[in-house]
Design an enzyme around this catalytic site. Structure first.
Site, short mmCIF file in Angstrom:
data_model
loop_
_atom_site.label_atom_id
_atom_site.label_comp_id
_atom_site.label_asym_id
_atom_site.label_seq_id
_atom_site.Cartn_x
_atom_site.Cartn_y
_atom_site.Cartn_z
N ARG A 1 0.85 -1.19 0.00
CA ARG A 1 0.00 0.00 0.00
C ARG A 1 0.89 1.25 0.00
O ARG A 1 1.88 1.29 0.75
CB ARG A 1 -0.90 0.02 1.24
CG ARG A 1 -1.90 -1.09 1.24
CD ARG A 1 -2.93 -0.97 2.32
NE ARG A 1 -3.60 -2.27 2.45
CZ ARG A 1 -4.51 -2.73 1.60
NH1 ARG A 1 -4.91 -1.98 0.58
NH2 ARG A 1 -5.04 -3.92 1.77
N ASP A 2 0.50 2.23 -0.82
CA ASP A 2 1.24 3.49 -0.85
C ASP A 2 1.08 4.20 0.49
O ASP A 2 -0.02 4.25 1.07
CB ASP A 2 0.72 4.38 -1.99
CG ASP A 2 1.71 5.48 -2.34
OD1 ASP A 2 2.26 5.45 -3.45
OD2 ASP A 2 1.91 6.38 -1.49
N ILE A 3 2.16 4.75 0.98
CA ILE A 3 2.17 5.37 2.30
C ILE A 3 1.40 6.71 2.29
O ILE A 3 0.97 7.19 3.34
CB ILE A 3 3.63 5.55 2.78
CG1 ILE A 3 3.71 5.65 4.29
CG2 ILE A 3 4.31 6.75 2.12
CD1 ILE A 3 5.11 5.47 4.85
N ASN B 1 5.08 6.07 -13.59
CA ASN B 1 5.79 7.33 -13.76
C ASN B 1 7.25 7.03 -14.10
O ASN B 1 7.86 6.15 -13.49
CB ASN B 1 5.72 8.17 -12.48
CG ASN B 1 4.30 8.56 -12.12
OD1 ASN B 1 3.47 8.80 -12.99
ND2 ASN B 1 4.01 8.62 -10.83
N GLU C 1 9.34 9.70 -8.29
CA GLU C 1 10.08 10.11 -7.09
C GLU C 1 11.02 9.02 -6.59
O GLU C 1 12.09 9.31 -6.08
CB GLU C 1 9.09 10.46 -5.96
CG GLU C 1 8.31 11.73 -6.22
CD GLU C 1 7.19 11.92 -5.20
OE1 GLU C 1 7.17 11.18 -4.19
OE2 GLU C 1 6.35 12.79 -5.45
N HIS D 1 8.11 0.90 -10.66
CA HIS D 1 6.92 0.49 -9.94
C HIS D 1 5.68 0.95 -10.70
O HIS D 1 5.74 1.92 -11.45
CB HIS D 1 6.90 1.04 -8.51
CG HIS D 1 7.05 2.53 -8.45
ND1 HIS D 1 8.27 3.16 -8.56
CD2 HIS D 1 6.14 3.52 -8.33
CE1 HIS D 1 8.12 4.46 -8.49
NE2 HIS D 1 6.82 4.71 -8.36
N MET D 2 4.58 0.28 -10.45
CA MET D 2 3.31 0.62 -11.08
C MET D 2 2.29 0.94 -9.99
O MET D 2 2.11 0.16 -9.06
CB MET D 2 2.82 -0.56 -11.93
CG MET D 2 1.51 -0.30 -12.63
SD MET D 2 1.28 -1.39 -14.06
CE MET D 2 1.27 -3.00 -13.27
N HIS D 3 1.68 2.11 -10.12
CA HIS D 3 0.62 2.49 -9.19
C HIS D 3 -0.68 1.82 -9.60
O HIS D 3 -1.01 1.77 -10.79
CB HIS D 3 0.38 4.00 -9.21
CG HIS D 3 1.54 4.81 -8.75
ND1 HIS D 3 1.59 5.39 -7.50
CD2 HIS D 3 2.71 5.14 -9.35
CE1 HIS D 3 2.73 6.06 -7.37
NE2 HIS D 3 3.43 5.94 -8.48
P1 AMP Z 1 6.50 7.81 -7.90
O1 AMP Z 1 6.23 9.26 -7.72
O2 AMP Z 1 5.82 7.22 -9.11
O3 AMP Z 1 7.97 7.48 -7.84
O4 AMP Z 1 5.80 7.09 -6.68
C1 AMP Z 1 6.46 6.79 -5.50
C2 AMP Z 1 5.41 6.48 -4.49
O5 AMP Z 1 6.02 5.79 -3.42
C3 AMP Z 1 4.70 7.70 -3.91
O6 AMP Z 1 3.29 7.62 -4.20
C4 AMP Z 1 4.99 7.60 -2.40
O7 AMP Z 1 3.88 7.97 -1.61
C5 AMP Z 1 5.32 6.12 -2.26
N1 AMP Z 1 6.16 5.78 -1.13
C6 AMP Z 1 7.31 6.40 -0.75
N2 AMP Z 1 7.83 5.79 0.32
C7 AMP Z 1 7.01 4.76 0.64
C8 AMP Z 1 6.98 3.77 1.65
N3 AMP Z 1 7.95 3.69 2.59
N4 AMP Z 1 5.96 2.87 1.67
C9 AMP Z 1 4.99 2.94 0.74
N5 AMP Z 1 4.95 3.86 -0.25
C10 AMP Z 1 5.94 4.76 -0.30
#
Ligand code: AMP
Length: 116
Positions: free
Chosen positions: A30-32, A88, A96, A101-103
């Site tokens: 799960r996204d944090i 992304n 970021e 990874h895939m959302h």
């Molecule tokens: P992106 O912007 O596509 O690289 O997405 C990175 C995602 O990782 C963002 O939506 C963050 O909220 C998520 N994220 C960052 N650190 C963590 C973590 N420790 N656990 C879960 N999700 C994370």
């Protein structure tokens, strides 16, 4: 494993993750900072930054990610309702975390949330 990578650290249990699914090639957490009621991240266990880095013979990683997404949306119960898959890439793509990874976004009408 990249020792500076947050997703690699989650994969090996060095930092916690809220796991939804795991198989030999991928894991789903799960996204944090969820942007929808269901916001998952489908992550390959191998550390690769971008799709552009993958050689032809490594494209099975992409198939594995979609296979894991299919399982995760079944587990979350949103198969019929629909959802969105987003990858992304790079700075202008809004990536970021430099580990591919895939959302998976779902659990509501995403347009009603201002998500396109
Ligand atoms: P992106 O912007 O596509 O690289 O997405 C990175 C995602 O990782 C963002 O939506 C963050 O909220 C998520 N994220 C960052 N650190 C963590 C973590 N420790 N656990 C879960 N999700 C994370």
């Amino acid at each position: 494993m990249d020792t500076n990578c947050i997703f690699c650290k989650i994969n090996v249990g060095e930092i916690p993750g809220d796991f939804v699914y795991r198989d030999d090639d991928t894991f789903v957490i799960r996204d944090i900072v969820p942007k929808a009621p269901v916001h998952l991240l489908v992550i390959p266990t191998v550390h690769v930054e971008r799709v552009a880095e993958l050689a032809s013979e490594e494209m099975s990683i992409i198939a594995a990610m979609f296979r894991a997404a299919k399982e995760a949306v079944r587990i979350e119960g949103i198969v019929e309702r629909g959802y969105r898959l987003i990858v992304n890439q790079g700075e202008e793509g809004g990536q970021e975390v430099p580990h591919l990874h895939m959302h998976v976004l779902g659990g509501t009408h995403l347009r009603a949330m201002g998500l396109g």
